[in-house]
Design an enzyme around this catalytic site. Structure first.
Site, PDB file in Angstrom:
ATOM      1  N   GLN A  85      68.871   6.564  12.451  1.00 24.95           N
ATOM      2  CA  GLN A  85      69.416   5.394  13.142  1.00 24.95           C
ATOM      3  C   GLN A  85      69.517   5.702  14.630  1.00 24.95           C
ATOM      4  O   GLN A  85      69.844   4.819  15.425  1.00 24.95           O
ATOM      5  CB  GLN A  85      70.810   5.066  12.606  1.00 24.95           C
ATOM      6  CG  GLN A  85      70.835   4.694  11.135  1.00 24.95           C
ATOM      7  CD  GLN A  85      72.262   4.640  10.611  1.00 24.95           C
ATOM      8  OE1 GLN A  85      72.928   3.631  10.700  1.00 24.95           O
ATOM      9  NE2 GLN A  85      72.727   5.753  10.067  1.00 24.95           N
ATOM     10  N   ASN A  86      69.269   6.956  15.001  1.00 21.44           N
ATOM     11  CA  ASN A  86      69.462   7.377  16.390  1.00 21.44           C
ATOM     12  C   ASN A  86      68.270   6.983  17.246  1.00 21.44           C
ATOM     13  O   ASN A  86      67.123   7.029  16.795  1.00 21.44           O
ATOM     14  CB  ASN A  86      69.665   8.891  16.461  1.00 21.44           C
ATOM     15  CG  ASN A  86      70.893   9.322  15.684  1.00 21.44           C
ATOM     16  OD1 ASN A  86      71.759   8.506  15.384  1.00 21.44           O
ATOM     17  ND2 ASN A  86      70.976  10.598  15.341  1.00 21.44           N
TER      18      ASN A  86
ATOM     19  N   HIS B 109      66.365   2.017  14.258  1.00 22.71           N
ATOM     20  CA  HIS B 109      67.059   1.239  15.296  1.00 22.71           C
ATOM     21  C   HIS B 109      66.372   1.367  16.655  1.00 22.71           C
ATOM     22  O   HIS B 109      66.987   1.088  17.685  1.00 22.71           O
ATOM     23  CB  HIS B 109      68.536   1.652  15.383  1.00 22.71           C
ATOM     24  CG  HIS B 109      69.337   1.214  14.185  1.00 22.71           C
ATOM     25  ND1 HIS B 109      70.583   1.715  13.886  1.00 22.71           N
ATOM     26  CD2 HIS B 109      69.056   0.310  13.214  1.00 22.71           C
ATOM     27  CE1 HIS B 109      71.037   1.139  12.766  1.00 22.71           C
ATOM     28  NE2 HIS B 109      70.122   0.296  12.342  1.00 22.71           N
TER      29      HIS B 109
ATOM     30  N   GLY C 157      75.898  12.572   9.010  1.00 23.51           N
ATOM     31  CA  GLY C 157      76.536  12.144  10.259  1.00 23.51           C
ATOM     32  C   GLY C 157      76.450  10.669  10.556  1.00 23.51           C
ATOM     33  O   GLY C 157      76.210  10.283  11.704  1.00 23.51           O
TER      34      GLY C 157
ATOM     35  N   LEU D 266      81.353  15.029   9.023  1.00 24.67           N
ATOM     36  CA  LEU D 266      82.564  15.683   9.515  1.00 24.67           C
ATOM     37  C   LEU D 266      83.790  15.186   8.751  1.00 24.67           C
ATOM     38  O   LEU D 266      84.731  15.925   8.497  1.00 24.67           O
ATOM     39  CB  LEU D 266      82.718  15.347  11.002  1.00 24.67           C
ATOM     40  CG  LEU D 266      83.692  16.167  11.827  1.00 24.67           C
ATOM     41  CD1 LEU D 266      83.347  17.652  11.755  1.00 24.67           C
ATOM     42  CD2 LEU D 266      83.664  15.694  13.275  1.00 24.67           C
TER      43      LEU D 266
HETATM   44  C1  BJW Z   1      79.701  14.065  12.492  1.00 24.91           C
HETATM   45  C2  BJW Z   1      79.863  14.931  13.573  1.00 24.91           C
HETATM   46  C3  BJW Z   1      79.383  16.240  13.424  1.00 24.91           C
HETATM   47  C4  BJW Z   1      80.689  13.009  14.120  1.00 24.91           C
HETATM   48  N1  BJW Z   1      78.815  16.614  12.286  1.00 24.91           N
HETATM   49  N2  BJW Z   1      79.149  14.470  11.361  1.00 24.91           N
HETATM   50  C5  BJW Z   1      78.185  -7.730   6.107  1.00 24.91           C
HETATM   51  C6  BJW Z   1      77.602  -6.977   5.095  1.00 24.91           C
HETATM   52  C7  BJW Z   1      76.362  -6.397   5.285  1.00 24.91           C
HETATM   53  C8  BJW Z   1      75.693  -6.520   6.486  1.00 24.91           C
HETATM   54  C9  BJW Z   1      76.274  -7.257   7.481  1.00 24.91           C
HETATM   55  C10 BJW Z   1      77.493  -7.862   7.286  1.00 24.91           C
HETATM   56  N3  BJW Z   1      77.805  -8.529   8.433  1.00 24.91           N
HETATM   57  C11 BJW Z   1      76.815  -8.338   9.315  1.00 24.91           C
HETATM   58  C12 BJW Z   1      75.874  -7.552   8.759  1.00 24.91           C
HETATM   59  C13 BJW Z   1      74.644  -7.053   9.363  1.00 24.91           C
HETATM   60  C14 BJW Z   1      74.856  -6.065  10.502  1.00 24.91           C
HETATM   61  C15 BJW Z   1      75.990  -5.098  10.183  1.00 24.91           C
HETATM   62  O1  BJW Z   1      75.806  -4.082   9.542  1.00 24.91           O
HETATM   63  N4  BJW Z   1      77.184  -5.349  10.706  1.00 24.91           N
HETATM   64  C16 BJW Z   1      78.324  -4.487  10.439  1.00 24.91           C
HETATM   65  C17 BJW Z   1      79.216  -4.487  11.657  1.00 24.91           C
HETATM   66  C18 BJW Z   1      78.998  -4.952   9.171  1.00 24.91           C
HETATM   67  N5  BJW Z   1      73.612  -5.355  10.608  1.00 24.91           N
HETATM   68  C19 BJW Z   1      72.628  -5.803  11.344  1.00 24.91           C
HETATM   69  O2  BJW Z   1      72.723  -6.818  12.013  1.00 24.91           O
HETATM   70  C20 BJW Z   1      71.334  -5.042  11.272  1.00 24.91           C
HETATM   71  N6  BJW Z   1      70.254  -5.921  10.946  1.00 24.91           N
HETATM   72  C21 BJW Z   1      70.168  -6.537   9.766  1.00 24.91           C
HETATM   73  O3  BJW Z   1      71.002  -6.388   8.870  1.00 24.91           O
HETATM   74  O4  BJW Z   1      69.049  -7.324   9.641  1.00 24.91           O
HETATM   75  C22 BJW Z   1      68.837  -8.016   8.400  1.00 24.91           C
HETATM   76  C23 BJW Z   1      67.770  -7.320   7.596  1.00 24.91           C
HETATM   77  C24 BJW Z   1      67.978  -6.040   7.150  1.00 24.91           C
HETATM   78  C25 BJW Z   1      66.995  -5.398   6.387  1.00 24.91           C
HETATM   79  C26 BJW Z   1      65.820  -6.038   6.083  1.00 24.91           C
HETATM   80  C27 BJW Z   1      65.611  -7.327   6.536  1.00 24.91           C
HETATM   81  C28 BJW Z   1      66.593  -7.976   7.298  1.00 24.91           C
HETATM   82  C29 BJW Z   1      71.024  -4.379  12.609  1.00 24.91           C
HETATM   83  C30 BJW Z   1      71.969  -3.293  12.928  1.00 24.91           C
HETATM   84  C31 BJW Z   1      71.666  -2.721  14.300  1.00 24.91           C
HETATM   85  C32 BJW Z   1      72.629  -1.616  14.707  1.00 24.91           C
HETATM   86  N7  BJW Z   1      72.377  -1.242  16.061  1.00 24.91           N
HETATM   87  C33 BJW Z   1      73.117  -0.132  16.655  1.00 24.91           C
HETATM   88  C34 BJW Z   1      72.682  -0.009  18.131  1.00 24.91           C
HETATM   89  C35 BJW Z   1      71.271   0.570  18.207  1.00 24.91           C
HETATM   90  C36 BJW Z   1      70.886   0.888  19.608  1.00 24.91           C
HETATM   91  C37 BJW Z   1      71.813   1.907  20.236  1.00 24.91           C
HETATM   92  O5  BJW Z   1      71.831   3.071  19.828  1.00 24.91           O
HETATM   93  O6  BJW Z   1      72.508   1.509  21.179  1.00 24.91           O
HETATM   94  O7  BJW Z   1      72.803   1.074  15.946  1.00 24.91           O
HETATM   95  S1  BJW Z   1      74.875  -0.262  16.497  1.00 24.91           S
HETATM   96  C38 BJW Z   1      75.156   1.464  16.267  1.00 24.91           C
HETATM   97  O8  BJW Z   1      75.663   1.715  14.926  1.00 24.91           O
HETATM   98  C39 BJW Z   1      73.758   2.108  16.310  1.00 24.91           C
HETATM   99  C40 BJW Z   1      73.863   3.139  15.223  1.00 24.91           C
HETATM  100  O9  BJW Z   1      72.566   3.523  14.789  1.00 24.91           O
HETATM  101  C41 BJW Z   1      74.671   2.424  14.170  1.00 24.91           C
HETATM  102  C42 BJW Z   1      75.327   3.335  13.160  1.00 24.91           C
HETATM  103  O10 BJW Z   1      76.219   4.217  13.789  1.00 24.91           O
HETATM  104  P1  BJW Z   1      76.349   5.712  13.243  1.00 24.91           P
HETATM  105  O11 BJW Z   1      75.111   6.456  13.524  1.00 24.91           O
HETATM  106  O12 BJW Z   1      76.821   5.693  11.850  1.00 24.91           O
HETATM  107  O13 BJW Z   1      77.485   6.286  14.243  1.00 24.91           O
HETATM  108  P2  BJW Z   1      79.080   6.206  14.134  1.00 24.91           P
HETATM  109  O14 BJW Z   1      79.617   6.523  15.461  1.00 24.91           O
HETATM  110  O15 BJW Z   1      79.504   4.945  13.501  1.00 24.91           O
HETATM  111  O16 BJW Z   1      79.451   7.371  13.104  1.00 24.91           O
HETATM  112  C43 BJW Z   1      79.258   8.744  13.429  1.00 24.91           C
HETATM  113  C44 BJW Z   1      79.538   9.554  12.196  1.00 24.91           C
HETATM  114  O17 BJW Z   1      79.256  10.914  12.480  1.00 24.91           O
HETATM  115  C45 BJW Z   1      81.002   9.503  11.737  1.00 24.91           C
HETATM  116  O18 BJW Z   1      81.038   9.281  10.332  1.00 24.91           O
HETATM  117  C46 BJW Z   1      81.541  10.916  12.062  1.00 24.91           C
HETATM  118  O19 BJW Z   1      82.477  11.392  11.084  1.00 24.91           O
HETATM  119  C47 BJW Z   1      80.293  11.727  12.008  1.00 24.91           C
HETATM  120  N8  BJW Z   1      80.303  12.933  12.856  1.00 24.91           N
HETATM  121  N9  BJW Z   1      80.554  14.316  14.583  1.00 24.91           N
HETATM  122  C48 BJW Z   1      78.768  15.745  11.260  1.00 24.91           C
HETATM  123  N10 BJW Z   1      79.532  17.197  14.436  1.00 24.91           N
END
Ligand code: BJW
Length: 229
Positions: free
Chosen positions: A87-88, A105, A171, A198
């Site tokens: 996702q990064n 992403h 992560g 973590l």
């Molecule tokens: C460590 C550590 C260490 C820290 N060691 N671990 C309701 C239900 C289902 C879906 C939806 C819903 N309402 C809306 C939706 C859809 C929506 C969604 O999910 N919304 C939520 C808010 C609910 N999703 C979308 O809109 C997506 N599109 C979509 O669904 O299209 C429809 C479709 C899908 C499939 C087929 C066909 C159609 C798009 C989502 C786009 C997300 N974009 C971002 C920005 C990208 C650009 C950028 O980087 O700026 O993506 S948002 C941001 O969050 C980024 C990340 O990739 C993403 C996830 O974050 P991540 O990587 O999990 O980071 P953190 O900070 O949340 O967590 C870090 C973790 O690391 C923690 O757990 C720590 O504990 C851990 N950690 N240090 C090990 N040292």
């Protein structure tokens, strides 16, 4: 054995790349949900450009950590039987030596033209509205997937999940779909599932096994274990 690894911001945290939802997850006071939407871009393009221009610049100062290197070693051993879905938008997996990586992403080092839809490798700022290398229109945006947009490579990802023997999530908070649902899809097709994080994530209870700790320690240990060393 076919392995699919999903990575999130936590794998790059020890390289110095901030995560989204941990304590340091705010950017200039904005939540990621405020800047990572097409609506935010339409309303305040320069705020959004500054967010991505700063992150693109910061890439030069970071390097892959032992977790990225361990996944590259796993690819050397498993070849085509390993797929990393990240996702990064950083390029740390590639810089560690991984080549079978899907950026669902998008990528910081890519820009997409809103006029002609072409994607170009991009290393400079976008806030100064440079022209598209293909059509010349000054309407380039970061080539990343915002909320409400469809992630890249979904067909290849779902196919890989269907045939995986092992699904490992590293992560990621499980706060964002569709990635947060991959564990259920992989399990439904018979894969064993493992989470390395973590702390407890929003989907921890869905995994067969969870290990808590830093990716830089957990991932190399898991890779060595898998390779029987
Ligand atoms: C460590 C550590 C260490 C820290 N060691 N671990 C309701 C239900 C289902 C879906 C939806 C819903 N309402 C809306 C939706 C859809 C929506 C969604 O999910 N919304 C939520 C808010 C609910 N999703 C979308 O809109 C997506 N599109 C979509 O669904 O299209 C429809 C479709 C899908 C499939 C087929 C066909 C159609 C798009 C989502 C786009 C997300 N974009 C971002 C920005 C990208 C650009 C950028 O980087 O700026 O993506 S948002 C941001 O969050 C980024 C990340 O990739 C993403 C996830 O974050 P991540 O990587 O999990 O980071 P953190 O900070 O949340 O967590 C870090 C973790 O690391 C923690 O757990 C720590 O504990 C851990 N950690 N240090 C090990 N040292």
């Amino acid at each position: 054995m076919k392995v699919v690894v999903l990575t999130g911001a936590g794998i790059s945290a020890e390289s110095g790349v901030p995560t989204f939802r941990d304590a340091d997850g705010l950017w200039e006071g904005h939540h990621v949900e405020d800047v990572a939407t097409p609506e935010a871009y339409d309303a305040q393009p320069f705020v959004v450009h500054r967010f991505y221009d700063a992150r693109r610049k910061a890439l030069a100062a970071v390097a892959p950590n032992p977790a990225h290197h361990a996944l590259a070693r796993l690819e050397e051993a498993l070849g085509d039987d390993l797929l990393v879905v990240t996702q990064n938008i950083d390029d740390l997996h590639e810089r560690a030596g991984s080549s079978r990586v899907l950026h669902m992403h998008g990528e910081l080092l890519s820009a997409v033209c809103r006029a002609c839809r072409s994607r170009s490798r991009w290393e400079r700022d976008l806030a100064d509205l440079p022209p598209c290398p293909r059509c010349g229109t000054p309407d380039l945006r970061p080539d990343v997937v915002w909320f409400g947009e469809i992630p890249y490579e979904m067909d290849r990802i779902y196919l890989a999940l269907e045939s995986a023997d092992l699904f490992v999530s590293i992560g990621t908070s499980g706060a964002v779909y569709p990635a947060a649902g991959f564990v259920q899809q992989a399990a439904a097709y018979g894969a064993r599932t493992l989470e390395l994080n973590l702390q407890v994530s929003e989907v921890t209870t869905l995994f067969d096994e969870t290990r808590h700790g830093r990716a830089g320690e957990l991932v190399p240990a898991w890779v060595e274990e898998l390779l029987g060393r």
